[in-house]
Every structure is written in C-alpha cells, then in structure tokens.
Write a protein that holds these residues in place. Structure first.
Motif, mmCIF file in Angstrom:
data_model
loop_
_atom_site.group_PDB
_atom_site.id
_atom_site.type_symbol
_atom_site.label_atom_id
_atom_site.label_comp_id
_atom_site.label_asym_id
_atom_site.label_seq_id
_atom_site.Cartn_x
_atom_site.Cartn_y
_atom_site.Cartn_z
ATOM 1 N N LEU A 158 0.838 -1.199 0.000
ATOM 2 C CA LEU A 158 0.000 0.000 0.000
ATOM 3 C C LEU A 158 0.871 1.245 0.000
ATOM 4 O O LEU A 158 1.911 1.295 0.665
ATOM 5 N N SER A 159 0.401 2.241 -0.716
ATOM 6 C CA SER A 159 1.106 3.515 -0.834
ATOM 7 C C SER A 159 0.676 4.437 0.305
ATOM 8 O O SER A 159 -0.519 4.601 0.562
ATOM 9 N N MET A 160 1.650 5.051 0.982
ATOM 10 C CA MET A 160 1.344 6.041 2.026
ATOM 11 C C MET A 160 1.561 7.426 1.413
ATOM 12 O O MET A 160 2.688 7.792 1.060
ATOM 13 N N ASP A 161 0.490 8.196 1.298
ATOM 14 C CA ASP A 161 0.564 9.490 0.603
ATOM 15 C C ASP A 161 0.068 10.615 1.503
ATOM 16 O O ASP A 161 -1.070 10.550 1.988
ATOM 17 N N ILE B 115 -10.723 3.238 3.387
ATOM 18 C CA ILE B 115 -9.989 4.352 2.801
ATOM 19 C C ILE B 115 -9.354 3.884 1.500
ATOM 20 O O ILE B 115 -8.511 2.994 1.495
ATOM 21 N N GLU B 116 -9.781 4.478 0.407
ATOM 22 C CA GLU B 116 -9.157 4.138 -0.874
ATOM 23 C C GLU B 116 -7.721 4.624 -0.905
ATOM 24 O O GLU B 116 -7.405 5.696 -0.373
ATOM 25 N N SER B 117 -6.876 3.856 -1.553
ATOM 26 C CA SER B 117 -5.464 4.209 -1.629
ATOM 27 C C SER B 117 -4.853 3.489 -2.812
ATOM 28 O O SER B 117 -5.266 2.382 -3.171
ATOM 29 N N TYR B 118 -3.856 4.103 -3.409
ATOM 30 C CA TYR B 118 -3.094 3.415 -4.441
ATOM 31 C C TYR B 118 -2.385 2.226 -3.786
ATOM 32 O O TYR B 118 -1.931 2.295 -2.648
ATOM 33 N N GLY B 119 -2.333 1.113 -4.488
ATOM 34 C CA GLY B 119 -1.699 -0.085 -3.940
ATOM 35 C C GLY B 119 -1.470 -1.120 -5.033
ATOM 36 O O GLY B 119 -1.773 -0.893 -6.210
ATOM 37 N N ALA B 120 -0.903 -2.257 -4.616
ATOM 38 C CA ALA B 120 -0.691 -3.362 -5.555
ATOM 39 C C ALA B 120 -1.151 -4.653 -4.879
ATOM 40 O O ALA B 120 -1.079 -4.780 -3.653
ATOM 41 N N VAL C 184 -6.010 1.830 -7.831
ATOM 42 C CA VAL C 184 -6.706 2.314 -6.628
ATOM 43 C C VAL C 184 -7.317 1.120 -5.899
ATOM 44 O O VAL C 184 -8.295 0.522 -6.366
ATOM 45 N N LEU C 185 -6.724 0.774 -4.756
ATOM 46 C CA LEU C 185 -7.227 -0.329 -3.916
ATOM 47 C C LEU C 185 -7.642 0.299 -2.583
ATOM 48 O O LEU C 185 -8.457 1.211 -2.615
ATOM 49 N N GLY C 186 -7.118 -0.151 -1.461
ATOM 50 C CA GLY C 186 -7.527 0.447 -0.191
ATOM 51 C C GLY C 186 -6.610 0.018 0.941
ATOM 52 O O GLY C 186 -5.828 -0.929 0.800
ATOM 53 N N TRP C 187 -6.711 0.719 2.053
ATOM 54 C CA TRP C 187 -5.927 0.369 3.250
ATOM 55 C C TRP C 187 -6.637 -0.806 3.937
ATOM 56 O O TRP C 187 -7.309 -0.639 4.959
ATOM 57 N N GLU C 188 -6.462 -1.981 3.314
ATOM 58 C CA GLU C 188 -7.240 -3.148 3.773
ATOM 59 C C GLU C 188 -6.581 -4.410 3.211
ATOM 60 O O GLU C 188 -5.774 -4.344 2.290
#
Lengths: 346, 346
Positions: free
Chosen positions: A46-49, A75-80, A100-104
């Motif tokens: 997950l990307s921390m922005d 919370i949606e977040s860029y991720g892989a 766009v994935l999420g903190w999950e």
C-alpha cells in the motif's frame, strides 16, 4: 466467496497533525460472487501518501478533487495486489495489479477508468522489477515527478533546478529526472542523512539541510549563483518566497503538495512577491499526476528502463503489516521517511 | 538642427506614494545632425503607465526587466510623435510614429528592435484612428490585454472571467475582449462611476464597487455562482485570495501589474492558498505584453478593426501639456483615471 478482511479507518475527522490514536483497524467480511462483475484483490503493498490527510479533514480544498474520507469507513489508496477471484474477462486469478485499492487486506473493484488499474504483466514498465516500485518510482510518486518536471516545468539542458523535500518520494525522483535532462540540480532536506543520500546516492549536484540555514535567500543565492530556472515545490512558505527571489526570468514553479500546510503546522503561509512573479514572468502551476494520464504508458516504459539500467535509484521506506499503517502514515508528517513510504502486507 | 526641449525628471528616487513634488521639468537643447544616424521626433502624446513608479525606486523587482530611472535624467516612455528630422532611410520627415519615446518635447532615437517603433501609416492598425488610441487600445495597454487574455488565459466560449481594476487602461479592454470571446464577464472597480461605465458602456455582464463589499469572497460567490475560470488580476492582495477561493478546476490567473504593491500602500500582500492552487490545478502566470511581440501585427489589425466597427470602446483620460505629466502620473495611484491616462503635448 467470502474472506475475512481488516481495514484501517479514521475514528473521526482529523485536523492538524495526525496521531496513531486517530486510526483504528476494523474487521469485515468481504463477499464476492461470480454474478457481481467485480474483481477481488488480496493486497500486497500500500502507498502512504500525505495528501490523504486532506481527505480526512472535515473541510479541505482537496474535496474539490478527491472525495473526503468518512470516519469508520474504508480508505481508498493506491496499492498493488493479486487477483484472487474475478467476474470479468480482463482480469483473472493470479494477475498482479496496481491501481486504486484500499488500506485493507482485500479490495473489491469494478473495472473503470477511475480505478487506474493496470496488470503488471502487460504494463509498459514490465513485471520484473520489485512490486513496491509500482507504488513509488513507477506509481503515483514517479508519475508526479515525471509529469511535473517534463510537462509542467519543461526543463532545458543546462537549466538550474531546485527541489525541496529532496529526499521525499517525489523530490528524490524529480532531482534524478532533472539530472537526466542535463540540468544542474540542488535539493534541500531536513536531516543530514537525507542530504547525504541526495548528494551521494542520488547524484544531485548539491544539497543542504534547510534547518541549518538561518537565511533561506542567502542559502539559495550561494547554491544558485546564476539563479533558479525551475523550482519543484513541496513545502511552500518561506522557501517558496526565497526561491521566487532567486529565480530567473521565465522561471517555472511546479506545486504538487505542501505538506506543511496539510497539518496547519504553523509557519507563515507563503506570500509570494507578485512583483517578482510579474517582472520575471514566472509561472506557478498546481497539478496532479493524473492530469497527464495519457502519458502513463510512456512514463512506465521510460522509467522502468532507467531503473533497470541503474540510471534512477529507487528509495523506499517499508513498514510491515496492515496494523503498521497508522504509524507509517503519521511518520510522513514528522519527516521520518526517506523516499517513498510503503506498507507491505503479509 | 538644434531644438529647445523640456523633459520631466524625478528629483530623487521615489518610494511609496508619488507626489507632484517628486518631479521637476528641466530644459535642454537637443542636437540632431545628418551624420548621427538618429531620428528626431516631436512628441504628440505620452503614455502614463503605473509600472514607471517601480523604475523610480532605488531597488525593485522591476529592475530585472527594465532599467531603473536615474534622478535628474530623462524618462523613457511609450508615446507617439512626428518625425521632424531623420538620418536613416526607414523614417522620413512627417512620418507619424509610436514606440519608446520619452516624457519630453523631443526625443532622439536610433532605430533598433528595442524601441518598438512603428510608422502608423504602415501599421496593421492603420493611421485613421485617433493618435491617442495607439497608446491605449492599440498600444501597450491593448497589447497587455490582448496577450494576457488570449495567450496567457486562453478563454473558451462560456467561461467565467473576473477582471479587477475593470475601468483601468488594461482591465477595460480585457473585459471587452473576453465578451468578444463569448465569456461571462464581471469586473470590479473602486467608484460607482467606474462601475456604471463598465456595465453600461463597456458591456460587461456585471460589475461591482469593491469598496462597498465587506466580504470579497461572499461578493465573488454571488457574482460567480458557477465559479471563476479566468481571473485577470491587477490588484493582488485579498482580491487574489478571494478569486482563488472561487476559482474552478484548471483556472488561470494572469498577473501583469499589482498597483497597490507598487506604492507599498499597506494592505496585506496576497498569501494565496496553495492547497486551492494544487487541488484545482490553477496556473498563476506573470507576463509582459512585449513577450508576445510576434503577435503585435495581428493584434493591431484585429483590434483596429474592432474599434472601427464599434465592437470595442476605447476609454481615455487625457491631460494637456508636458507640465501636466506629474499630476497625470500621480493620479494613477489615487485611482482617479478612468481608462487609459494620456498626456497630449501642444
């Protein structure tokens, strides 16, 4: 299919500096069916922005562009991650994707341009580089640096480039990209370890610790005896004013984030000298990486190649486990990260 | 040939508000010879431009772009006049010219691109319009409005345009040009007479007296329920901040002058909300008309035609005689002029 998932939420709107207590990890069951049209992804990193903090506020200029975050919700977040089930032809089990994935732990998405989802095996950047790079140099941070420098600032060989937050996720790449464009590049950062990295590993021409400079204008005049042509601004405030004072005619300022203003950290907001802006015919431009989406394919191919050939160093700062998201995210605002902050999931 | 000439000089550097006492009229003999390579012009009208005040300061950001004025010496200024003697083939006695002349009865110039001199009989704008128009709508003010709107702001039909100092030399034209581009245009000015002119003679969609608005943000929200796309800024300060707050995504701000900051008139300098600039992807750009010199011919032809067809109204505020230069110039900073301030010589 139903999986147990955890997600990180804010307990309430967050104003000012965030603390770990503002967050909680919640459990949920995620249900996927073949009829849903959805894709189920097990998230891997997950990307921390920093900009996410603006989304957590009750009111913010950011809400013009990205939805506010609702306390208690995902919370949606860029991720892989890796596709574990798919109800559409474009994705199949085992595909590795970034977007766009999420903190999950698990994200359900429905294919659409808004999720910016790419399959790495088919991406111009390839899938042979570490997965985390698709969140840093090959992801939003890299695209911000690439579009900001090449589209917004349009450097010419020999131009003088100043980068603030030079050891950060974007700044560390902007400086390297500017060197590749034949520019003279000086960065500033807030610790000597960061300055050392920028000068000795990333190949900036020079760098300095702004906390050791009582007079920013004097410092910039020293590092830029011939003036600044391009300022890639990540901090605003007095540094922006000093950069304008040192800037040459037809100078360009790219603005993609002002982390100090996200936290209302105090410090006077910048009051740029408009006479400098007029008489030097300076352009100050705010931008997002995603305004230049048409160049994302080109970007991935070019930067992937630079990384493989050792022309660009990727600096990442990795934490482990979903439960580390609150500490990883809040560390961004204490300037503790070096390079791109990423959370790897088990 | 030798002629008696008078010129207006500053007695000393001028800081803050200028007063008539800062100026003096001096006498000099101007000598022209056929061997000099020079052209002697009897000046007929002179342009009064606020930026000249910056040139009169001991130190100013303007000195990056235009030379400072030396106390006691002649002051270069855009103007129009008639050639009375010429030592070069391009100009002959009787030619009427507009370009960089001076606050003086007679000017000697040597042909070069820097003097921006055009012969009106051969100019795309023609020589059938009043001579003074070549200093206003067809001169630097017009070119500032034309380049600033069409090159810097690039309006699209239906966009919403806000113009401050809307009854001024530049603002009065920007609003009319924006109407011709199919935009919705609102101006602000500092007296009810100016507001009336802007609404009823110049055809702006609306206008207001900013001195009667205790809350500029509220005023702009009222006049622009759908937001501002383009702000042509002549004032900076709180008005610029309020315009940014009301601005739409991809908004553009053109900066060509900030008269309040020329006089250090007090009033807080603008501290633009950088989060607004970033999240709305706003571009703020300082410019000069003369950066777009390549379009000067086109500009003269187009605007000359608009004036002849009654599509653009030219507003001029004329004083008589070289000795009126100090009062005409200082009036600019008290907001007393309506439209372009010009001094006609006898």
């Amino acid at each position: 299919m139903e999986v147990e998932s955890r997600y990180v939420a804010v307990r309430h709107h967050v104003e000012g500096f965030p603390s770990e207590d503002d967050f909680e990890v919640k459990k949920v069951k995620v249900r996927w069916t073949p009829e849903s049209g959805e894709v189920l992804v097990r998230n891997l990193c997950l990307s921390m922005d920093p900009y996410q903090l603006n989304r957590m506020k009750r009111r913010s200029a950011s809400h013009h562009a990205v939805d506010g975050i609702v306390p208690g919700e995902r919370i949606e977040s860029y991720g892989a991650g890796e596709v574990v089930a798919s109800a559409c032809d474009e994705y199949k089990e085992g595909d590795v994707v970034a977007g766009v994935l999420g903190w999950e732990d698990y994200t359900l998405f429905r294919p659409s341009p808004a999720v910016l989802m790419s399959k790495l095996a088919a991406a111009p950047s390839g899938d042979d580089l570490p997965l985390s790079h698709h969140l840093s140099a090959l992801g939003t941070s890299g695209m911000t640096a690439y579009a900001g420098l090449y589209e917004v600032c349009r450097p010419e060989r020999g131009e003088k480039v100043f980068v603030s937050a030079a050891a950060g996720s974007v700044g560390s790449l902007v400086g390297q990209f500017a060197k590749l464009a034949g520019c003279y590049v000086v960065g500033c950062a807030g610790t000597n370890a960061k300055v050392d990295l920028v000068k000795n590993k990333l190949g900036f021409d020079d760098a300095f610790n702004y906390k050791e400079e009582p007079d920013m204008r004097a410092a910039l005049k020293r590092y830029f005896p011939d003036g600044i042509d391009i300022y890639f601004d990540n901090v605003g405030g007095e540094t922006l004013e000093a950069a304008l004072a040192t800037m040459n005619t037809y100078g360009r300022v790219a603005l993609c984030g002002v982390i100090s203003e996200y936290t209302d950290a105090g410090g006077r907001p910048a009051a740029p000298d408009l006479l400098e802006v007029i008489y030097k015919r300076i352009t100050i431009r705010g931008f997002f990486a995603w305004d230049f989406l048409a160049r994302f394919g080109e970007f991935g191919g070019v930067v992937g190649d630079w990384i493989r050939r050792g022309k660009v160093q990727v600096v990442e700062d990795v934490s482990d486990g979903l439960e580390s998201v609150p500490s990883a995210f809040t560390a961004l605002f204490r300037g503790e990260n070096i390079g791109k902050k990423i959370v790897k999931l088990a």
